[in-house]
Design a protein around this motif. Structure first.
Motif, PDB file in Angstrom:
ATOM      1  N   LEU A   1     -10.044 -28.985 -32.717  1.00  0.00           N
ATOM      2  CA  LEU A   1      -8.654 -28.736 -33.108  1.00  0.00           C
ATOM      3  C   LEU A   1      -7.642 -28.822 -31.970  1.00  0.00           C
ATOM      4  O   LEU A   1      -6.514 -28.328 -32.102  1.00  0.00           O
ATOM      5  CB  LEU A   1      -8.540 -27.346 -33.759  1.00  0.00           C
ATOM      6  N   ILE A   2      -7.987 -29.454 -30.881  1.00  0.00           N
ATOM      7  CA  ILE A   2      -7.123 -29.388 -29.698  1.00  0.00           C
ATOM      8  C   ILE A   2      -5.700 -29.885 -29.941  1.00  0.00           C
ATOM      9  O   ILE A   2      -4.754 -29.388 -29.317  1.00  0.00           O
ATOM     10  CB  ILE A   2      -7.743 -30.154 -28.504  1.00  0.00           C
ATOM     11  N   HIS A   3      -5.504 -30.826 -30.844  1.00  0.00           N
ATOM     12  CA  HIS A   3      -4.171 -31.400 -31.058  1.00  0.00           C
ATOM     13  C   HIS A   3      -3.405 -30.745 -32.214  1.00  0.00           C
ATOM     14  O   HIS A   3      -2.261 -31.113 -32.481  1.00  0.00           O
ATOM     15  CB  HIS A   3      -4.278 -32.905 -31.309  1.00  0.00           C
ATOM     16  N   TRP A   4      -4.014 -29.790 -32.878  1.00  0.00           N
ATOM     17  CA  TRP A   4      -3.352 -29.156 -34.021  1.00  0.00           C
ATOM     18  C   TRP A   4      -2.295 -28.160 -33.555  1.00  0.00           C
ATOM     19  O   TRP A   4      -2.481 -27.440 -32.572  1.00  0.00           O
ATOM     20  CB  TRP A   4      -4.367 -28.424 -34.887  1.00  0.00           C
ATOM     21  N   THR A   5      -1.186 -28.092 -34.289  1.00  0.00           N
ATOM     22  CA  THR A   5      -0.153 -27.098 -34.022  1.00  0.00           C
ATOM     23  C   THR A   5      -0.370 -25.900 -34.937  1.00  0.00           C
ATOM     24  O   THR A   5      -1.120 -25.965 -35.922  1.00  0.00           O
ATOM     25  CB  THR A   5       1.249 -27.672 -34.279  1.00  0.00           C
ATOM     26  N   TRP A   6       0.299 -24.812 -34.606  1.00  0.00           N
ATOM     27  CA  TRP A   6       0.227 -23.586 -35.420  1.00  0.00           C
ATOM     28  C   TRP A   6       0.644 -23.881 -36.864  1.00  0.00           C
ATOM     29  O   TRP A   6      -0.015 -23.450 -37.813  1.00  0.00           O
ATOM     30  CB  TRP A   6       1.132 -22.546 -34.781  1.00  0.00           C
ATOM     31  N   LYS A   7       1.707 -24.643 -37.043  1.00  0.00           N
ATOM     32  CA  LYS A   7       2.186 -24.973 -38.387  1.00  0.00           C
ATOM     33  C   LYS A   7       1.179 -25.833 -39.142  1.00  0.00           C
ATOM     34  O   LYS A   7       0.982 -25.656 -40.350  1.00  0.00           O
ATOM     35  CB  LYS A   7       3.531 -25.692 -38.311  1.00  0.00           C
ATOM     36  N   GLU A   8       0.539 -26.743 -38.443  1.00  0.00           N
ATOM     37  CA  GLU A   8      -0.450 -27.607 -39.098  1.00  0.00           C
ATOM     38  C   GLU A   8      -1.668 -26.835 -39.545  1.00  0.00           C
ATOM     39  O   GLU A   8      -2.250 -27.115 -40.610  1.00  0.00           O
ATOM     40  CB  GLU A   8      -0.851 -28.743 -38.157  1.00  0.00           C
ATOM     41  N   VAL A   9      -2.072 -25.844 -38.770  1.00  0.00           N
ATOM     42  CA  VAL A   9      -3.189 -24.985 -39.150  1.00  0.00           C
ATOM     43  C   VAL A   9      -2.868 -24.270 -40.460  1.00  0.00           C
ATOM     44  O   VAL A   9      -3.656 -24.281 -41.423  1.00  0.00           O
ATOM     45  CB  VAL A   9      -3.496 -23.958 -38.036  1.00  0.00           C
ATOM     46  N   TRP A  10      -1.693 -23.670 -40.514  1.00  0.00           N
ATOM     47  CA  TRP A  10      -1.305 -22.922 -41.718  1.00  0.00           C
ATOM     48  C   TRP A  10      -1.091 -23.837 -42.917  1.00  0.00           C
ATOM     49  O   TRP A  10      -1.434 -23.486 -44.051  1.00  0.00           O
ATOM     50  CB  TRP A  10      -0.056 -22.100 -41.435  1.00  0.00           C
ATOM     51  N   ARG A  11      -0.538 -25.002 -42.660  1.00  0.00           N
ATOM     52  CA  ARG A  11      -0.316 -25.957 -43.747  1.00  0.00           C
ATOM     53  C   ARG A  11      -1.647 -26.334 -44.399  1.00  0.00           C
ATOM     54  O   ARG A  11      -1.753 -26.433 -45.624  1.00  0.00           O
ATOM     55  CB  ARG A  11       0.392 -27.190 -43.202  1.00  0.00           C
ATOM     56  N   TYR A  12      -2.667 -26.525 -43.577  1.00  0.00           N
ATOM     57  CA  TYR A  12      -3.994 -26.879 -44.087  1.00  0.00           C
ATOM     58  C   TYR A  12      -4.581 -25.735 -44.917  1.00  0.00           C
ATOM     59  O   TYR A  12      -5.134 -25.946 -46.004  1.00  0.00           O
ATOM     60  CB  TYR A  12      -4.920 -27.223 -42.926  1.00  0.00           C
ATOM     61  N   VAL A  13      -4.454 -24.517 -44.400  1.00  0.00           N
ATOM     62  CA  VAL A  13      -5.001 -23.346 -45.103  1.00  0.00           C
ATOM     63  C   VAL A  13      -4.348 -23.180 -46.470  1.00  0.00           C
ATOM     64  O   VAL A  13      -5.023 -22.946 -47.485  1.00  0.00           O
ATOM     65  CB  VAL A  13      -4.819 -22.071 -44.253  1.00  0.00           C
ATOM     66  N   TYR A  14      -3.030 -23.296 -46.510  1.00  0.00           N
ATOM     67  CA  TYR A  14      -2.316 -23.154 -47.781  1.00  0.00           C
ATOM     68  C   TYR A  14      -2.652 -24.288 -48.753  1.00  0.00           C
ATOM     69  O   TYR A  14      -2.854 -24.064 -49.950  1.00  0.00           O
ATOM     70  CB  TYR A  14      -0.812 -23.118 -47.546  1.00  0.00           C
ATOM     71  N   LYS A  15      -2.707 -25.511 -48.240  1.00  0.00           N
ATOM     72  CA  LYS A  15      -2.982 -26.672 -49.083  1.00  0.00           C
ATOM     73  C   LYS A  15      -4.328 -26.551 -49.777  1.00  0.00           C
ATOM     74  O   LYS A  15      -4.468 -26.891 -50.966  1.00  0.00           O
ATOM     75  CB  LYS A  15      -2.946 -27.949 -48.234  1.00  0.00           C
ATOM     76  N   HIS A  16      -5.324 -26.037 -49.041  1.00  0.00           N
ATOM     77  CA  HIS A  16      -6.678 -25.943 -49.588  1.00  0.00           C
ATOM     78  C   HIS A  16      -7.000 -24.554 -50.142  1.00  0.00           C
ATOM     79  O   HIS A  16      -8.144 -24.298 -50.534  1.00  0.00           O
ATOM     80  CB  HIS A  16      -7.688 -26.354 -48.520  1.00  0.00           C
ATOM     81  N   GLU A  17      -5.995 -23.687 -50.161  1.00  0.00           N
ATOM     82  CA  GLU A  17      -6.136 -22.336 -50.730  1.00  0.00           C
ATOM     83  C   GLU A  17      -7.360 -21.613 -50.170  1.00  0.00           C
ATOM     84  O   GLU A  17      -8.198 -21.074 -50.899  1.00  0.00           O
ATOM     85  CB  GLU A  17      -6.209 -22.416 -52.255  1.00  0.00           C
ATOM     86  N   LEU A  18      -7.431 -21.601 -48.848  1.00  0.00           N
ATOM     87  CA  LEU A  18      -8.568 -20.983 -48.166  1.00  0.00           C
ATOM     88  C   LEU A  18      -8.323 -19.493 -47.944  1.00  0.00           C
ATOM     89  O   LEU A  18      -7.202 -19.084 -47.639  1.00  0.00           O
ATOM     90  CB  LEU A  18      -8.801 -21.671 -46.819  1.00  0.00           C
ATOM     91  N   PRO A  19      -9.360 -18.674 -48.068  1.00  0.00           N
ATOM     92  CA  PRO A  19      -9.206 -17.242 -47.767  1.00  0.00           C
ATOM     93  C   PRO A  19      -9.030 -17.049 -46.271  1.00  0.00           C
ATOM     94  O   PRO A  19      -9.608 -17.784 -45.468  1.00  0.00           O
ATOM     95  CB  PRO A  19     -10.532 -16.640 -48.249  1.00  0.00           C
ATOM     96  N   TYR A  20      -8.224 -16.060 -45.867  1.00  0.00           N
ATOM     97  CA  TYR A  20      -8.010 -15.810 -44.440  1.00  0.00           C
ATOM     98  C   TYR A  20      -7.747 -14.329 -44.213  1.00  0.00           C
ATOM     99  O   TYR A  20      -7.509 -13.561 -45.156  1.00  0.00           O
ATOM    100  CB  TYR A  20      -6.860 -16.662 -43.904  1.00  0.00           C
ATOM    101  N   ASN A  21      -7.789 -13.927 -42.957  1.00  0.00           N
ATOM    102  CA  ASN A  21      -7.584 -12.531 -42.575  1.00  0.00           C
ATOM    103  C   ASN A  21      -6.133 -12.128 -42.845  1.00  0.00           C
ATOM    104  O   ASN A  21      -5.210 -12.699 -42.276  1.00  0.00           O
ATOM    105  CB  ASN A  21      -7.916 -12.351 -41.092  1.00  0.00           C
ATOM    106  N   LYS A  22      -5.943 -11.138 -43.689  1.00  0.00           N
ATOM    107  CA  LYS A  22      -4.599 -10.733 -44.095  1.00  0.00           C
ATOM    108  C   LYS A  22      -3.797 -10.103 -42.957  1.00  0.00           C
ATOM    109  O   LYS A  22      -2.577  -9.930 -43.078  1.00  0.00           O
ATOM    110  CB  LYS A  22      -4.678  -9.773 -45.282  1.00  0.00           C
ATOM    111  N   LEU A  23      -4.451  -9.769 -41.856  1.00  0.00           N
ATOM    112  CA  LEU A  23      -3.710  -9.261 -40.696  1.00  0.00           C
ATOM    113  C   LEU A  23      -2.763 -10.319 -40.142  1.00  0.00           C
ATOM    114  O   LEU A  23      -1.773  -9.993 -39.496  1.00  0.00           O
ATOM    115  CB  LEU A  23      -4.676  -8.805 -39.601  1.00  0.00           C
ATOM    116  N   HIS A  24      -3.072 -11.585 -40.412  1.00  0.00           N
ATOM    117  CA  HIS A  24      -2.164 -12.653 -39.979  1.00  0.00           C
ATOM    118  C   HIS A  24      -0.785 -12.499 -40.627  1.00  0.00           C
ATOM    119  O   HIS A  24       0.225 -12.913 -40.056  1.00  0.00           O
ATOM    120  CB  HIS A  24      -2.741 -14.024 -40.319  1.00  0.00           C
TER     121      HIS A  24
END
Length: 242
Positions: free
Chosen positions: A175-198
């Motif tokens: 993931l070296i070239h990924w940005t913070w926004k791109e990480v979140w965009r991917y998570v939302y797009k694929h409806e992945l579960p994540y730590n709610k502390l975020h």
């Protein structure tokens, strides 16, 4: 096809290149190469933070039964353990192992004093993270981590494949070239579960006693080890190509 890289005979000329302009900015291609070459001798040391969620989804597309190790310090937030359970439900074939330190918290307190993370956080990380990871990777040739160049100054020179001098293994960083926004965009797009502390101001989540919420988006690790001259737990060296 490139031969697999081996730590002891690392040659820069042998390092394959991956297309950073692809749909996953080289991540999926890096993972495919790594699993093709290392197979079961490749393990993912997973934090179950937001970058890890992306990597777990990508890994599941390449090797559904991949080996995943979580360094269970016994000091993590309950939300982190809940996230692990949700991920196991989402990807039931993943082989998730919770690596325990040799010293229990009680044993650590007896030997080094109560709340070592306050008096000597470097030693605490050594006992509860570094030594357990060394044990976890000792039977493997390479390990995966979710480092991104954007995360901090100490990580800006990270490459897809790195010669890891600390653990004497090949370190794979898709993931070296990924940005913070791109990480979140991917998570939302694929409806992945994540730590709610975020969602509560924790961009980087480590052990509960050493992690505070922060809204400093210029430094995503600003909430880690607040009050100490410490920015890494000791798993990653900051030198180029480490």
């Amino acid at each position: 096809m490139n031969e697999k890289l081996v730590y002891d005979t690392w040659e820069k000329a042998d390092i394959p290149t991956f297309p950073s302009e692809s749909d996953t900015k080289g991540a999926l291609e890096t993972l495919q190469w790594a699993y093709d070459h290392y197979g079961d001798t490749l393990v993912y040391a997973c934090s179950f933070g937001i970058e890890a969620i992306v990597l777990l989804d990508l890994i599941s597309k390449v090797k559904p039964d991949a080996k995943i190790v979580f360094l269970d310090t016994n000091l993590h937030f309950k939300e982190t353990y809940e996230t692990i359970e949700k991920i196991q439900e989402r990807f039931p074939k993943l082989n998730i192992h919770l690596q325990q330190p040799a010293l229990t918290l009680e044993g650590q307190a007896e030997k080094h004093g109560e709340e070592l993370w306050k008096t000597n956080p470097n030693l605490c990380c050594e006992i509860r993270k570094v030594i357990p990871l060394r044990k976890a990777v000792e039977s493997h040739e390479a390990w995966i981590t979710g480092l991104r160049r954007e995360q901090s100054e100490s990580r800006k020179n990270t490459n897809f494949l790195n010669q890891d001098h600390k653990f004497k293994r090949i370190k794979v960083c898709p993931l070296i070239h990924w940005t913070w926004k791109e990480v979140w965009r991917y998570v939302y797009k694929h409806e992945l579960p994540y730590n709610k502390l975020h969602d509560q101001g924790y961009p980087s989540i480590g052990c509960a006693p050493c992690t505070l919420p922060t809204h400093n988006m210029e430094d995503l690790r600003a909430g880690r080890w607040s009050g100490h001259q410490k920015v890494e737990c000791g798993l990653h060296e900051s030198a180029p190509n480490s």
